[in-house]
Design an enzyme around this catalytic site. Structure first.
Site, PDB file in Angstrom:
ATOM      1  N   GLU A  19      52.699  48.940  59.761  1.00 12.66           N
ATOM      2  CA  GLU A  19      52.155  47.569  59.762  1.00 12.66           C
ATOM      3  C   GLU A  19      52.327  46.925  58.413  1.00 12.66           C
ATOM      4  O   GLU A  19      52.632  45.748  58.283  1.00 12.66           O
ATOM      5  CB  GLU A  19      50.670  47.605  60.144  1.00 12.66           C
ATOM      6  N   SER A  47      44.416   7.704  66.475  1.00 13.38           N
ATOM      7  CA  SER A  47      44.428   7.628  67.933  1.00 13.38           C
ATOM      8  C   SER A  47      44.051   6.230  68.417  1.00 13.38           C
ATOM      9  O   SER A  47      44.374   5.836  69.522  1.00 13.38           O
ATOM     10  CB  SER A  47      43.485   8.676  68.518  1.00 13.38           C
ATOM     11  N   HIS A  56      55.169  30.756  70.232  1.00 14.65           N
ATOM     12  CA  HIS A  56      53.956  30.100  70.709  1.00 14.65           C
ATOM     13  C   HIS A  56      53.870  28.698  70.107  1.00 14.65           C
ATOM     14  O   HIS A  56      53.968  28.545  68.894  1.00 14.65           O
ATOM     15  CB  HIS A  56      52.735  30.933  70.308  1.00 14.65           C
TER      16      HIS A  56
END
Ligand SMILES: *[C@@H]1O[C@H](CO)[C@@H](O)[C@H](O)[C@H]1NC(C)=O
Ligand SMILES: *[C@@H]1O[C@H](CO)[C@@H](O)[C@H](O)[C@H]1NC(C)=O
Ligand SMILES: *[C@@H]1O[C@H](CO)[C@@H](O)[C@H](O)[C@H]1NC(C)=O
Ligand SMILES: *[C@@H]1O[C@H](CO)[C@@H](O)[C@H](O)[C@H]1NC(C)=O
Ligand SMILES: *[C@@H]1O[C@H](CO)[C@@H](O)[C@H](O)[C@H]1NC(C)=O
Length: 808
Positions: free
Chosen positions: A463, A650, A759
């Site tokens: 790791e 927004s 992802h």
């Protein structure tokens, strides 16, 4: 490891009520009758095998019982299992495991006997295990040198005569042997070095680059500090170390020195009157943080086989973009002092920059002024680093408890390898915890327990270099994991202090809340409080820096990473140093190993909830809600990038943006303004898609809750087996939807410039490494003011959200 996100997205915490009580009498009666009726049994077995497990088409009868939710002829109920998982782990056993793992060197691929020992232990516990090996490319330290050279004054004007240089300081590059701490004196202790660092012998003036973040280097460029051909000295902290080297290399610097500044140790410093380890909790002045200099945010895993398992015969590609090309060395602050002092009086000072340059400067009291430099031409650094690159086997240990549902799998892992002979915190507190969890599940197995879902336990190797063992394993088993893997649970540094911390995919937040609420805290300042009660409930987004990365970011498997960390008043944790030792853990990190036990209890309960509750314990609604929060984060970032005067992107009308264009900011050309308008408008599409997702997520969660209640009540009489079958089928359907929800957010082509990362919601920050970025495609496009690319990502993300919504 991972620094926490600064803005908690979770403000309200909902802990689910304690779980079901199956009625045992009803259960037993039903099972007996059902089993005695062979006709029905065969009929059901047939139907179940055809309808419930169509991909496999065969019925597995591990314990000769027909299994389904509510009646599995279970010898161990879920309540009993939970009790076993709470009662079995002990501090004494955890201490024993810790002692074993920390008694010898275990760098990646260096200690086969620890793999064998681990496998044998697991089999002793009753869990069938095997060693899986990969051939990975990595480095071993050979030699190094770091010296401060000064031109002897007598011959100052003779340019090239090397004999005039004198050594002003020779860095020791070693950690002191401490009498109290036997680990520090082991013969096989591992030299101080960086994983994947480049060999080289460079000499140049020195520049102090603060933490070496992207912004720090930008600040230096803005201040006209010359970097090319210089050696950087950076303090550890903030971001993944390899990225400090990456930016230095991109800016033409020739070498990097990384040191640990006690200013980052908060209140626990010698300056503030505390004694240094081993006498006290402050940092040992000679302690060195080893670690990987790989470019973690570009791709983890074996750099010669991105996307493929490093098995014999797999074609290898040249190492290029994921490892450094300039040498680097890690040093202690004791060794750093002469270098930092050589900068005194040269170039601007840290305080001439912004607050990020001065907040933790901790060596003034030792005479360091934190000048940036560069040092004059007659004061240079020689950095020599020799690494041997080899392709060597490493060994994951994989243990499996087969469940009754073949295509629903929970993977649970910890890495075993460490940078040092010790590693009592990183990673072997986690290894001790994992062993205790497995010993506990072994106790349940002895009582005849079989989980609903298969549990795979992993002791990863390698790791530390680049998440090697887990990444190669995921790359090898991707087709299976893609179909079957429900969740991945990781524990790396299980314990280095008393404060619980977690990062996780939103689908899994409730699992962490439920498990921590069920485990009593060793901290009984408030009597009866649980781990949950002592914790602020904040769960970070998934970044990188441990073995969940390949699961979460590459395979789209929702993941959890947990541990007990040190707070600002706790003893300094000697990360990747010889002093992350058994002695330190025993004396400062976790006296009595009580938090090891608690971590095992929490970890065991989380595993059980995911593996053994009929309806998968996900909350799709939590995911939808958090995604909305992430879009707002993107909007905030955009506002900040556009202009400090725009308050709410927004709400921006087209006219307002046109106006904005007219009034602003040098970095926004009129060419790009129509792109900005389009981008701002397009973010509305994400909100709309998320409305849709929220709706279907809420519906699914309600349905799941309803099914869970019905399975718990277990009040459908046996002769109404079609209703029972119907219930089982409905549960199956809901579980399948939950299982695939996270996968909807994978994008096959991957992120810009780092296609291994698939992802679209979570990735390590491009320039942080540990800390998670949300919607990396969008945030990076905003960073680079590439509005067309931002639009591209809105399209990709919208498609993913809608795919998820339609899949539910
Ligand atoms: C491997 O680990 C064991 C247990 O920690 C230790 O006793 C042994 O010395 C290590 N072997 C090597 C080659 O370092
Ligand atoms: C590194 O380079 C310098 C010259 O720049 C040389 O004097 C020295 O011997 C070299 N060191 C090693 C270990 O090769
Ligand atoms: C920046 O530094 C260079 C020399 O390193 C010098 O020639 C130049 O004038 C400086 N520019 C500014 C804006 O200070
Ligand atoms: C688990 O099941 C697989 C295939 O169904 C089988 O090959 C394996 O031996 C089983 N393992 C255990 C530990 O029972
Ligand atoms: C112990 O619990 C108290 C009360 O919840 C909390 O304020 C304190 O921070 C905890 N201490 C530690 C070390 O966890």
């Amino acid at each position: 490891m991972a620094p926490h996100e600064s803005t908690p997205l979770i403000t309200t915490v909902r802990v689910r009520a304690p779980r079901r009580r199956y009625s045992h009498n009803v259960l037993r009666r039903f099972c007996t009758v059902a089993l005695s009726s062979t006709l029905i049994w065969f009929l059901l077995a047939f139907v179940v095998s055809v309808l419930l497990w169509p991909h496999h088409g065969h019925y597995r009868h591990d314990d000769d019982r027909w299994s389904w939710p509510g009646c599995r002829g279970r010898k161990v109920s879920y309540e009993e299992l939970q009790r076993i998982l709470l009662d079995t782990p002990t501090p004494e056993k955890a201490e024993e495991w810790s002692k074993y793992y920390t008694s010898g060197a275990h760098l990646a691929g260096q200690n086969y006997s620890q793999a064998v020992w681990t496998k044998e232990k697991w089999e002793e516990f009753g869990i069938k295990s095997e060693i899986v090996s990969y051939d990975v490319y990595l480095n071993r330290p050979v030699d190094h040198r770091l010296a401060l050279l000064e031109k002897a004054s007598a011959k100052k004007d003779s340019n090239s005569d090397s004999s005039t240089w004198k050594v002003a300081f020779e860095a020791s590059l070693t950690e002191d042997v401490l009498e109290e701490d036997p680990t520090s004196g082991l013969d096989e202790s591992i030299p101080t070095f960086h994983g994947y660092s480049a060999s080289g012998n460079v000499t140049g003036s020195l520049v102090y680059v603060n933490y070496g973040t992207f912004q720090d280097y930008e600040d230096l460029i803005k201040a006209n500090v010359s970097l090319e051909g210089k050696v950087a000295i950076a303090r550890y902290g903030g971001i993944f170390r390899g990225l400090k080297v990456k930016r230095a290399q991109e800016l033409g610097m020739v070498g990097v020195i990384l040191y640990s500044d006690p200013g980052d140790d908060g209140e626990v410093t010698e300056e503030k009157g505390l004694e240094a380890y081993p006498k006290g909790p402050a940092r040992q002045p000679s302690s060195v943080q080893r670690g990987s200099a790989q470019f973690l945010s570009v791709a983890p895993g074996d750099p010669t086989t991105p996307g493929y398992p490093s098995k014999p015969g797999v074609p290898r590609q040249p190492v290029d973009h994921a490892t450094p090309s300039i040498p680097s060395v890690p040093i202690s602050y004791e060794d750093a002092l002469p270098f930092l002092k050589a900068l005194n009086g040269h170039g601007p000072k840290a305080e001439d920059f912004n607050k990020y340059w001065t907040r933790n400067t901790g060596l003034q009291y030792k005479g360091v002024h934190y000048n940036v430099g560069p040092t004059p031409d007659d004061v240079v650094v020689n950095l020599y680093n020799e690494q041997d690159y080899i392709t060597t086997p490493l060994w994951d240990v994989i243990g499996i408890i087969n469940g009754t549902i073949p295509d629903e799998v929970v993977v649970v892992g910890n890495h075993r390898d460490a940078w040092i002979a010790g590693g009592a915190g990183d990673p072997n507190s986690g290894s001790a915890v994992l062993n205790e969890v497995m010993r506990s599940f072994g106790e349940a197995l002895k009582l005849g327990w079989t989980p609903l879902r298969t549990i795979v336990f992993a002791s990863w190797d390698g790791e530390e270099y680049a998440l090697l063992g887990s990444t190669e394993w995921v790359e090898e088993y991707l087709p299976w994991l893609d179909k079957a893997n429900v969740a991945y649970l990781n524990v790396d540094v299980g314990v280095r202090g008393p404060h619980f911390s977690a990062s996780a995919a939103p689908l899994l937040h409730n699992v962490i809340y439920a498990a921590t609420a069920a485990v009593p805290s060793p901290n009984q300042t408030v009597p009866g409080q649980s781990v949950f009660d002592t914790w602020n409930g904040h769960i970070s987004t998934m970044g990188s820096g441990s073995d969940f990365t390949a699961f979460q970011d590459y395979a789209g498997v929702p993941s959890i990473d947990v541990g007990f960390h040190a707070g600002s008043d706790d003893a300094v944790y000697h990360y990747h140093s010889n002093y992350d030792s058994f002695y330190w853990m025993q004396k400062y990190g976790d006296p009595g190993f009580v938090y090891h036990r608690v971590m095992a209890q929490v970890f065991g309960l989380m595993t059980a909830q995911l593996a053994d509750v009929p309806v998968i314990s996900f909350r799709a609604g939590d995911y939808a809600r958090d995604l909305k929060g992430y879009v707002r984060k993107v909007e905030d970032k955009l506002e900040a990038a556009l202009s400090p005067t725009v308050m709410d992107v927004s709400a921006l009308s087209e006219e307002a943006i046109v106006e904005l264009r007219a009034s602003t900011s040098s970095s926004i050309t009129s060419d790009s303004s129509s792109d900005i308008i389009a981008f701002v408008q397009s973010l509305k599409r994400l909100h709309k898609a998320l409305e849709e997702l929220t709706e279907s997520a809420t519906r699914l969660d309600e349905k799941a809750g309803d099914l869970e209640r019905r399975a718990e009540e277990d009040n459908i009489p046996w002769w109404k087996w079609p209703s029972r079958l119907h219930l089982a089928l409905q549960i199956r359907k809901v579980n399948t939807k939950y299982k695939y929800m996270e996968r909807a957010f994978l994008y096959a082509k991957g992120l810009d410039g780092r296609s291994w990362f698939k992802h679209v919601v979570f990735a390590p920050g491009l320039w942080t490494g540990y800390a998670g970025a949300v919607f990396p495609g969008l945030t990076e496009s905003i960073d680079s003011h590439d509005w067309a690319n931002a639009m591209k990502w809105v399209g990709i993300i919208e498609e993913c959200i809608l795919k998820a919504a339609h899949g539910l």
